[in-house]
Design a protein around this motif. Structure first.
Motif, PDB file in Angstrom:
ATOM      1  N   ILE A 132       8.010  62.482  27.151  1.00  0.00           N
ATOM      2  CA  ILE A 132       7.797  63.470  28.205  1.00  0.00           C
ATOM      3  C   ILE A 132       9.144  63.925  28.758  1.00  0.00           C
ATOM      4  N   GLU A 133       9.146  65.101  29.344  1.00  0.00           N
ATOM      5  CA  GLU A 133      10.296  65.623  30.074  1.00  0.00           C
ATOM      6  C   GLU A 133       9.837  65.981  31.467  1.00  0.00           C
ATOM      7  N   TYR A 134      10.684  65.690  32.463  1.00  0.00           N
ATOM      8  CA  TYR A 134      10.358  66.076  33.825  1.00  0.00           C
ATOM      9  C   TYR A 134      11.638  66.342  34.606  1.00  0.00           C
ATOM     10  N   GLN A 135      11.489  67.116  35.665  1.00  0.00           N
ATOM     11  CA  GLN A 135      12.613  67.469  36.526  1.00  0.00           C
ATOM     12  C   GLN A 135      12.446  66.737  37.845  1.00  0.00           C
ATOM     13  N   ASP A 136      13.501  66.057  38.309  1.00  0.00           N
ATOM     14  CA  ASP A 136      13.405  65.342  39.574  1.00  0.00           C
ATOM     15  C   ASP A 136      13.731  66.272  40.748  1.00  0.00           C
ATOM     16  N   SER A 137      13.697  65.736  41.954  1.00  0.00           N
ATOM     17  CA  SER A 137      13.881  66.547  43.155  1.00  0.00           C
ATOM     18  C   SER A 137      15.274  67.142  43.283  1.00  0.00           C
ATOM     19  N   THR A 138      16.246  66.628  42.519  1.00  0.00           N
ATOM     20  CA  THR A 138      17.603  67.187  42.555  1.00  0.00           C
ATOM     21  C   THR A 138      17.810  68.246  41.480  1.00  0.00           C
TER      22      THR A 138
END
Length: 83
Positions: free
Chosen positions: A53-59
């Motif tokens: 999976i790929e995801y973007q964090d809050s930063t």
């Protein structure tokens, strides 16, 4: 094991469910929102195949990781609204 609570709330002139600070779409009735929350909670518990999976964090940083298909959270629906 992670734990997620799907909370049924009044939202945008109708009802929705939310997990943390994230709202679902709005539903015209409380019952529809409750049913949608219960269905989403059930799907979240369902095992699947392990995959990347790929995801973007809050930063704004993107991450890639391998997830285990059987590593599913415990879920519940919290509904304190009255019809």
């Amino acid at each position: 094991m992670a734990h997620l609570t799907y909370e049924v709330v009044e939202h945008d002139g109708g009802y929705a469910y939310k997990v943390g600070d994230v709202f679902s779409e709005s539903f015209p009735t409380h019952q529809q929102a409750h049913d949608a929350a219960a269905a989403a909670a059930e799907r979240q518990r369902a095992s699947g195949a392990s995959e990347a999976i790929e995801y973007q964090d809050s930063t704004g940083t993107w991450h890639e990781e391998q997830t285990k298909g059987g590593d599913r959270p415990m879920t519940e629906v919290e509904d304190n609204l009255k019809d």
